[in-house]
Design a protein around this motif. Sequence first.
Motif, mmCIF file in Angstrom:
data_model
loop_
_atom_site.group_PDB
_atom_site.id
_atom_site.type_symbol
_atom_site.label_atom_id
_atom_site.label_comp_id
_atom_site.label_asym_id
_atom_site.label_seq_id
_atom_site.Cartn_x
_atom_site.Cartn_y
_atom_site.Cartn_z
ATOM 1 N N TYR A 295 0.831 -1.204 0.000
ATOM 2 C CA TYR A 295 0.000 0.000 0.000
ATOM 3 C C TYR A 295 0.869 1.258 0.000
ATOM 4 C CZ TYR A 295 -3.533 3.367 1.483
ATOM 5 O OH TYR A 295 -4.361 4.459 1.569
ATOM 6 N N ARG A 296 1.950 1.213 0.751
ATOM 7 C CA ARG A 296 2.832 2.379 0.763
ATOM 8 C C ARG A 296 3.487 2.590 -0.594
ATOM 9 N NH1 ARG A 296 5.648 1.526 6.720
ATOM 10 N NH2 ARG A 296 3.854 2.265 7.943
ATOM 11 N N VAL A 297 3.838 1.513 -1.258
ATOM 12 C CA VAL A 297 4.385 1.654 -2.611
ATOM 13 C C VAL A 297 3.332 2.253 -3.534
ATOM 14 C CG1 VAL A 297 5.245 0.374 -4.598
ATOM 15 C CG2 VAL A 297 6.060 -0.195 -2.315
ATOM 16 N N GLN A 298 2.083 1.805 -3.396
ATOM 17 C CA GLN A 298 1.020 2.364 -4.213
ATOM 18 C C GLN A 298 0.785 3.826 -3.887
ATOM 19 O OE1 GLN A 298 -2.257 -0.255 -3.365
ATOM 20 N NE2 GLN A 298 -1.643 -1.790 -4.872
ATOM 21 N N GLU A 299 0.884 4.173 -2.597
ATOM 22 C CA GLU A 299 0.733 5.576 -2.215
ATOM 23 C C GLU A 299 1.822 6.431 -2.838
ATOM 24 O OE1 GLU A 299 0.603 5.498 2.081
ATOM 25 O OE2 GLU A 299 -1.507 6.104 2.038
ATOM 26 N N ARG A 300 3.046 5.898 -2.849
ATOM 27 C CA ARG A 300 4.150 6.651 -3.450
ATOM 28 C C ARG A 300 3.943 6.810 -4.947
ATOM 29 N NH1 ARG A 300 8.711 3.139 -0.172
ATOM 30 N NH2 ARG A 300 8.184 3.921 1.922
ATOM 31 N N LEU A 303 1.363 9.349 -5.446
ATOM 32 C CA LEU A 303 1.897 10.685 -5.216
ATOM 33 C C LEU A 303 2.665 11.181 -6.437
ATOM 34 C CD1 LEU A 303 2.209 12.948 -3.098
ATOM 35 C CD2 LEU A 303 4.341 11.878 -2.392
ATOM 36 N N LEU A 304 3.417 10.290 -7.076
ATOM 37 C CA LEU A 304 4.126 10.690 -8.289
ATOM 38 C C LEU A 304 3.156 11.006 -9.412
ATOM 39 C CD1 LEU A 304 7.195 8.270 -8.398
ATOM 40 C CD2 LEU A 304 7.175 10.701 -7.849
ATOM 41 N N VAL A 305 2.094 10.209 -9.523
ATOM 42 C CA VAL A 305 1.088 10.498 -10.546
ATOM 43 C C VAL A 305 0.436 11.854 -10.287
ATOM 44 C CG1 VAL A 305 -1.120 9.745 -11.499
ATOM 45 C CG2 VAL A 305 0.661 8.070 -11.027
ATOM 46 N N GLU A 306 0.113 12.115 -9.016
ATOM 47 C CA GLU A 306 -0.472 13.405 -8.668
ATOM 48 C C GLU A 306 0.510 14.536 -8.922
ATOM 49 O OE1 GLU A 306 -3.671 15.765 -7.058
ATOM 50 O OE2 GLU A 306 -3.444 13.777 -7.977
ATOM 51 N N ALA A 307 1.786 14.287 -8.670
ATOM 52 C CA ALA A 307 2.799 15.313 -8.953
ATOM 53 C C ALA A 307 2.875 15.604 -10.442
ATOM 54 C CB ALA A 307 4.160 14.862 -8.416
ATOM 55 N N ALA A 325 5.008 21.909 -3.143
ATOM 56 C CA ALA A 325 4.748 21.900 -1.701
ATOM 57 C C ALA A 325 3.325 21.425 -1.411
ATOM 58 C CB ALA A 325 4.978 23.300 -1.124
ATOM 59 N N GLU A 326 2.367 21.820 -2.227
ATOM 60 C CA GLU A 326 0.983 21.394 -2.020
ATOM 61 C C GLU A 326 0.830 19.894 -2.210
ATOM 62 O OE1 GLU A 326 -1.266 23.717 -4.686
ATOM 63 O OE2 GLU A 326 -1.027 25.607 -3.578
ATOM 64 N N VAL A 327 1.555 19.322 -3.170
ATOM 65 C CA VAL A 327 1.459 17.887 -3.417
ATOM 66 C C VAL A 327 2.047 17.097 -2.256
ATOM 67 C CG1 VAL A 327 2.342 16.027 -4.878
ATOM 68 C CG2 VAL A 327 1.381 18.063 -5.932
ATOM 69 N N ALA A 328 3.142 17.574 -1.683
ATOM 70 C CA ALA A 328 3.864 16.814 -0.660
ATOM 71 C C ALA A 328 3.274 16.953 0.733
ATOM 72 C CB ALA A 328 5.334 17.233 -0.638
ATOM 73 N N VAL A 329 2.489 17.988 0.997
ATOM 74 C CA VAL A 329 1.926 18.214 2.335
ATOM 75 C C VAL A 329 0.428 17.919 2.279
ATOM 76 C CG1 VAL A 329 1.480 19.954 4.112
ATOM 77 C CG2 VAL A 329 3.661 19.959 2.889
ATOM 78 N N PRO A 330 -0.110 17.115 3.201
ATOM 79 C CA PRO A 330 0.553 16.457 4.337
ATOM 80 C C PRO A 330 0.866 14.987 4.086
ATOM 81 C CG PRO A 330 -1.786 16.434 4.684
ATOM 82 C CD PRO A 330 -1.576 17.043 3.327
#
Length: 900
Positions: A295-300, A303-307, A325-330
Amino acid sequence: MSAANTAESADFRGPLDITRAATVVLDAGSTVIGWSPAAAELLGYGPAEALGRPLSAFLSVHPVGGVPPAKAAQASGTPGLSGTTGATTGVPGTTGATTGVPGTTAAGVAPPSLVGNEIHVAHARDGRELLVATAMCPLPGGEADRGPGAPDRILVAAEVGGLRHWESRIALLQGLATQSPVGLAIYDTDLRLTWCNTAYEREIGQPLAAFRGMRADELYPGGSFVSPGYPQTLAGVMHQVIDTGAPILDLNFRGQPPSDPGRDHLWSCAYYRLEDAHGHVFGVCEDAFDITDRYRVQERLALLVEAGRRIGTVLDVVTTAEEMAEVAVPDFAATVRVDVTRAAVTGETAAVGSPADMSLLRVADRSEPGAATPDPALPDPGAPETAPGAAGPGLPDLRGPGPEGPEAGPDGVSRAASSCGEDRHPHPYPPVVYPPGSPQHRSLSSGGLVLDEGTLVVPLRAGGGILGLATFDRGVGPDAAGRTPAPDRATTFDNGEVALADELTARAAVCIDNARRYTRERTASLALQRQLLPHHLPPRSAVRTAYRYLPADDVTGVGGDWFDVIPLSGTRVGLVVGDVVGHGLQAAATMGRLRTSVRAFAQLDMPPDELLTRLDDLVGQPAEEPPDAYGGAVETYDVTTGATCLYAVYDPVSRRCVMARAGHLPPAIVDPDGGVSFPDLPAGPPLGLGGLPFEAREFELPVGSLLALFTDGLVEGRDHDIGHGLDTLGRVLADRSASLEELCDRAVAALVPGGTSADDTALLLVRTRELDAERVADWELSAEPVSVGRARELATGQLEAWGLEELVFATQLVVSELVTNAVRYAGGPLGLRLIRDRTLVCEVADTGHTSPHLRHSAEDDEGGRGLFIVAQLVQRWGTRYTPTGKTIWTEQALPSADEG
């Protein structure tokens, strides 16, 4: 799978179970005295055929691959299959001989999975030989008490294949219970744990006996399901399965296992109802697999897709940093700070040397609510403080192309290419420095990322240089309210998260570098446009003006259309508008060449038709391009050819306007009563084509007339033709109550909705004025020497009447020199005119066609110094040719009290 196969797979009775195996009852002499239906089905002999016969008639005496039963009997003290010691029957497959039955061996022991059972060869009624596993069970009582025909022991037999299949299912159950990584648990109908496997025990951290009988919500307090569409509690899901009987698969549950308190885990769970053989429900089974790492790999990855989706949406350095900054927080960090170099903000080349000494600006700082992470950055003591809303020292006013610049009208359209939009970043970007030893300073010094407990610093690198730093902080300290971080929150970065931060920063660095390059190109383009177009149009006594300019290329902000208002001698003004084929930098550069040429020709006081002729000759000259690096000719497309231009000269004294055009649209003239007309002005060919002369027309314009000069981008669009655009423009301009600025806004709003068009657009509105008669004085003189004194008297008297006594002496010298030259070198009659405008204009007209030239006289020359003295006394002077001769004019600055 059929229902029969399903039931068979669910039957875990062993093949040697007496209720299903081939069962034979033997007496003490190994004679068959009992024969089960399963035995009849296995071997094909009915009970009548089997009873009373020796067992050796159906099974081999010796086990396959084993020792003779006599030796086994001697060792164990029990009789063999035949009931005799060491008897042999000659049945094939005895004494280790090969039996020919598949799956047997000539020597050795039985297959490992069948150890504990004897393997014999069975002889079926149809002649087949079967490999069967047997088990012998002696009956209670002594052998001496049993006579022939009395039950002595029971033998059960089953085919080896069936036994091996059953043992594999038993091994499966054993593996699920002891070796499977999937946690298995059985709960009764009261949702109390009754059994679990080893994996479940590891999650709990205790043996089953320690927590048997506990409820599920007692084992995982605070946990909940995160999959939408299902109950959030364990009790709710289990009750749903028990009540409906419908299994649930892949349901994600988030909680903290007792073996790892303080850290959230995520499981993929499945639930299905358990029933006995009669269909009675006695519980529910839970399958749970820990997918936290996955799940953490999928979250990462998410996050890259969202970035990739959110970072770099606009070509702006500050906006890109804020997006990262908006993508990485929180989700990734509690606080993200982005510092970029001053060069990146201004669009300069990325720094490649002395990274630790580079100047950094804080452009983004974002934290989750309540988080308070220490910032080691210190304000730069060498940087002057900047007022709020102003850019830092040496920084451009980073305001993107928007509609609300300082020179924008109510419709939001820029009045000139240099207009800028509303400041998206009203606060300055403070310079920051990091003390030695801080993670940021170490990252700058080494050029690599630095991990220091809960702080991760990654440099923004692109193009071989460093653009800045990105600091990710997990917030290991208490927040602003003194609360410590949540126990389930990670306080440091693992290797995967470091790689994620590196990838995230690399993507942002590419976007920031693109924004930096765009800023550099746009700054250069706007600087070019500012130099090519008038910064502002100063007020003129002859006309009042307003203008709008809309480039089609909104990325660079430059285009090929231009306009200009050129001051000429005698308070006249030159009005020009032009259009270059295409748009962008190449068209803007060509426009600059044409505008410069027009201004140069206009200063020579050329009439419009002659000016266009000179301009056409200049454009028609072939461009000589140097060969390229390989010696070949460079093929270029000259966008100058085909350019159009309209040039007009208005005289506020006579109210006459002379104009000519080269392939351009005629102007719109609105009289003081609101009547709109488009004069029938000879078109002339576009510039550079040649072959046809240009023709000028002269019009007398009443005071207050409106003259509109425009390019085709204003009146021609994709959804309408030029005729419709001209009609719309005429209706807008007919409103005499509106100001020039309002008319510009209305025209653009009506003809270029949204402020964008496929072609560059320029609009210049001119309201004509007339100089009052008391501000102009003219006289006609004869070409006689006595006229020199007369001219001085007239000029002196007029200056005294205007209250310009300070200019009397200089004006007398100017008039004396100019009239003297006219009397000596030209013919009469002579004309003398004084105009009091923003400057004092003195003009002397004669019938000659030769212009005087300024020169330095030698020491022994008797003359030639007069014009030199005149040039020292006036601001500027020149010659204007007319059909009847020429006019020498001068301009003198008025005393400060009389200016304007």
